[in-house]
Design an enzyme around this catalytic site. Structure first.
Site, PDB file in Angstrom:
ATOM      1  N   ASN A 108       0.833  -1.201   0.000  1.00 53.18           N
ATOM      2  CA  ASN A 108       0.000   0.000   0.000  1.00 53.18           C
ATOM      3  C   ASN A 108       0.868   1.252   0.000  1.00 53.18           C
ATOM      4  OD1 ASN A 108       0.920  -0.531   2.671  1.00 53.18           O
ATOM      5  ND2 ASN A 108      -0.601   0.894   3.467  1.00 53.18           N
TER       6      ASN A 108
ATOM      7  N   CYS B 224       2.069   2.880   2.469  1.00 55.09           N
ATOM      8  CA  CYS B 224       3.095   2.914   3.520  1.00 55.09           C
ATOM      9  C   CYS B 224       3.807   1.585   3.718  1.00 55.09           C
ATOM     10  CB  CYS B 224       2.479   3.384   4.837  1.00 55.09           C
ATOM     11  SG  CYS B 224       1.636   4.968   4.731  1.00 55.09           S
TER      12      CYS B 224
ATOM     13  N   GLU C 172       2.934  -1.480   4.555  1.00 54.79           N
ATOM     14  CA  GLU C 172       2.635  -2.462   5.609  1.00 54.79           C
ATOM     15  C   GLU C 172       1.431  -3.339   5.292  1.00 54.79           C
ATOM     16  OE1 GLU C 172      -0.192   0.857   6.850  1.00 54.79           O
ATOM     17  OE2 GLU C 172       1.671   0.588   5.749  1.00 54.79           O
TER      18      GLU C 172
END
Length: 792
Positions: A443, A445, A447
């Site tokens: 995604n 970020c 994670e």
């Protein structure tokens, strides 16, 4: 004015000294740049303070005066918070210092007013507003850090749509969000209780900062636009129709605060034939530039920037042009400064880097199977395409041979220069997934790891537990932590049913897999409060034990929700149905790689009982993801995610302004030891680095390093010990002091070997600093530094 000062400093140690400093500064701030006649700052003068100024103006001056003293008097933060709250209360409640009864009495009126003006969901009127008002704790507003309060006021508190006037206080916000999450709790047969019961539980957990949901939930829960999900993952397919369809999807998702990760690996390379028009493709780069312009335009009026990360596998023929996307120089049409870039790296590439073998780049139009292959299947398909290329079965323009290690060095050099592309590991992400389907990217970020197709956009719903708020006299309060995990998991599951889905592809995917991602923040603060340093072995052990405990209880909470509400629709196809848990997937990764994943496998809880439970059903296809918590950790006043503080004193720039950050735990310890006043100026002078301050005991200097003083291996060890329990991923920032590419190569290879699924931002230690101008500095000792605030 004295009455205001008395109220602002009430209960704060050394209140008299704080008042004297504030009165002194008030005279100067009120008088303007020249100060009051006949006085010299900082000694002050006998001139009276501006008692005749409007109270609102005095409060604003008090905020300025308090914040400029934070580096020497950290208690001034409480003064600044109280002064700012007085301003907010005057707007919202009509009284800068409301009584408890007045504060609570205003809540039902706020809900009714918010619904009437279209700012709140009319379903909130169905709650017993008086009962919820009685559960409010106004005193918790003062527990916000100044940066957290400023962030809430600037971007989170609900406003009247036309006038933009604030409608809510921080406690109103937490109760509004709690009510929004509790809308799924209808009560009745088979249900655990009325909505008010769960609203109170959600409110208590959030308002005490035991956990916080992600920004979209805080923005939108309880409002007419109930987009509560954090992350969306998409796979862009190689057709003009799908490229343009994806652009429409991205715009709609970003409009409602969704962060997007999108794979563009399938897009054919520049020069590839477009047979439908008898022409040639312009390649992947112009389309990324197109998405870049789109996402830049969607910024929610400054509340939150539109956010998109584009992922590419490193065998793509345009990998070198992709690396240039974030550079400041070059053709603007071939740059993309608003999107983030990331590489979706298969194990085969890093195996070839280690072995010093060649690496082959391909046009995706000629190797359409590679994005769908993982592990050994990818390696076999890739080797077959190499054989075809070398045999002349592929057009010469469709492939290219390069040196794997040299390409990796180019990637790392670009990462040093631009902080992009992020390095995310395709095979670890897929082979350790318990969900059916292929994962094509992470995604925004790095994670979240969820499968995507042309017709499904994956969605994830995030929240984070604050470890620092679960400390008791004997260490971690495990019972309280288990309770928080259960409450947070229920709130996350409710998000899935309550969510406003901007596109149908997202709704379909989210309801099929019902993924949630519970993470952590406050890890480094907890480490320090327990008496350790981030680099101490006890810190990695704490990460292991705490993440195991959260994973254990999150999975059990999802099992209980499945008993109550039913399992997620794709459960029978998942690894959960076979009684598998995240720890078990390490063996899958090892088997595919043919080499060990170097991470401690110790477990301390009864996982056999959990395995038996998950075979019966899981409500959620995923349960854990450790997000960066960049903003919600500011609201909670703690350290982000699993990261240490950047430094013990530093300046932070956010969308809401510039703020001074001070390590509160360090200040408390230095005050207990009677050292704070003696060393506070030196700490600022050294930019939060304690190592050069000989007056400090060695144990303090060891336990409070800057982020760059933590060895890279420690970051990897903490993340690896946590990752074994996390079924999705961890946003692992890295802070490196050494710019040597060889050393950097070993850091990222070691991250891969230890089974990490991803890395996030790379921060390199600055080569030079501006000299701080807020303290007296020994110019002779520091003659090589420039003070940018003084004339030469």
């Amino acid at each position: 004015m004295q009455a205001v000062l008395d109220r602002l400093t009430a209960g704060i140690p050394a209140a008299g000294r704080l008042q004297a400093l504030l009165q002194q500064d008030l005279r100067w701030l009120a008088a303007g740049p020249t100060g009051p006649a006949g006085s010299t700052h900082p000694t002050g003068s006998a001139d009276p303070a501006p008692t005749s100024a409007p109270e609102e103006a005095v409060e604003e001056l008090l905020v300025q005066a308090a914040t400029q003293h934070l580096h020497r008097e950290p208690r001034m933060e409480r003064v600044a918070v109280r002064a700012r709250l007085r301003q907010l209360y005057r707007f919202v409640l009509g009284d800068p210092a409301p009584s408890l009864d007045a504060y609570r009495a205003a809540f039902p009126a706020y809900i009714r007013q918010g619904v009437a003006c279209g700012a709140l969901d009319e379903r909130l009127l169905g709650f017993d507003l008086d009962e919820l008002a009685a559960a409010l704790h106004p005193e918790r507003d003062e527990t916000l850090p100044f940066i957290g309060l400023a962030t809430l006021m600037d971007r989170y508190l609900v406003r009247e749509p036309e006038s933009r006037r604030w409608l809510e206080t921080p406690q109103f916000l937490f109760m509004r969000v709690a009510m929004g999450l509790a809308l799924a709790e209808e009560g009745g047969p088979g249900r655990p209780g009325p909505r008010e019961t769960w609203a109170r539980r959600f409110y208590h957990a959030m308002s005490t900062f035991r956990y916080l949901p992600s920004t979209p939930t805080l923005f939108n829960a309880g409002t007419p636009h109930h987009q509560l999900s954090s992350c969306y993952l998409a796979d862009v397919h190689d057709s003009m129709d799908h490229i343009l369809e994806a652009a429409g999807d991205f715009g709609r998702l970003a409009k409602y605060a969704g962060g997007i990760g999108a794979s563009v690996t399938r897009l054919r390379a520049a020069g590839s034939p477009v047979r439908g028009i008898n022409g040639e493709s312009s390649g992947v780069i112009p389309f990324i530039h197109f998405y870049d312009a789109l996402i830049k335009a969607v910024n929610q009026g400054g509340r939150r920037r539109g956010t998109l990360a584009v992922y590419l596998e490193p065998w793509h023929l345009e990998i070198e042009a992709f690396l240039d996307l974030k550079r400041n120089s070059g053709d603007p049409y071939l740059r993309a400064h608003s999107v983030n870039t990331a590489l979706w790296i298969p194990d085969e590439f890093l195996r070839r880097v280690e072995a010093g073998e060649p690496w082959y780049l391909f046009d995706p139009a000629y190797v359409p199977e590679l994005p769908e292959k993982v592990g050994r299947a990818f390696a076999a398909a890739y080797a077959e395409r190499i054989r075809q290329a070398e045999a002349g079965a592929l057009p010469a323009r469709a492939w290219k041979r390069v040196d794997a290690r040299q390409l990796f060095r180019e990637i790392l050099a670009t990462l040093q220069e631009t902080a992009h592309p992020w390095l995310v590991f395709k095979d670890a992400g897929n082979l350790r997934s318990l969900l059916p389907g292929v994962i094509h990217s992470s995604n925004l970020c790095t994670e979240v790891f969820l499968p995507t197709t042309a017709g499904e956009v994956a969605v994830c719903n995030l929240a984070s537990v604050n470890l620092a708020r679960h400390l008791g006299p004997r260490g971690i309060d495990w019972d309280a932590l288990a309770e928080t995990v259960a409450v947070a998991m229920r709130g996350l599951d409710n998000v899935i049913d309550l969510n406003l889905y901007p596109i149908e592809k997202a709704r379909r995917s989210n309801l099929r897999h019902r993924p949630v991602g519970l993470g952590v923040m406050g890890f480094a603060e907890a480490v320090n409060r327990l008496g350790w340093g981030y680099a101490d072995p006890q810190a990695a052990e704490l990460a292991d034990r705490v993440l195991e405990f959260i994973s254990y209880h999150a999975i059990l909470a999802s099992c209980r929700l499945a008993d109550e509400r039913g399992p997620f629709p794709a459960f029978a196809e998942s690894g959960w149905a076979r009684g598998r848990v995240p720890l078990d997937t390490l063996a899958d990764l090892e088997a595919e790689r043919g080499q060990p994943v170097t991470v401690d496998r110790t477990a301390s809880l009864d996982w056999e009982a959990v395995r038996a439970g998950v075979r019966q059903g899981m409500r959620n296809g995923t349960v854990m993801a450790v997000a960066p918590t960049a903003t919600i950790s500011l609201i909670a006043g703690t350290t982000p995610s699993l990261d240490p503080p950047y430094a013990n004193v530093f300046s932070r720039q956010t969308l809401s302004g510039k703020f001074l950050e001070i390590n509160r735990v360090l200040v408390e310890e230095l005050e207990r030891r009677g050292l704070w006043e003696a060393v506070r100026d030196r700490i600022v002078e050294e930019r939060g680095d304690l190592e050069p301050i000989a007056e400090l005991p060695a144990d303090i200097r060891r336990r409070y390093p800057t982020a760059y003083q933590v060895p890279p291996d420690v970051y990897l060890e903490v993340a690896a010990r946590a990752q074994k329990w996390v079924d999705m991923g961890i946003s692992r920032n890295l802070f490196l002091a050494d710019r040597d590419l060889g050393a950097m190569e070993q850091v990222y290879l070691e991250a891969w070997r230890r089974g990490l699924k991803s890395t996030y931002y790379l921060f390199m230690a600055p080569r030079m600093y501006a000299e701080p101008s807020t303290v007296r500095v020994n110019k002779a000792r520091r003659k090589l530094r420039w003070n940018l605030d003084e004339p030469a």
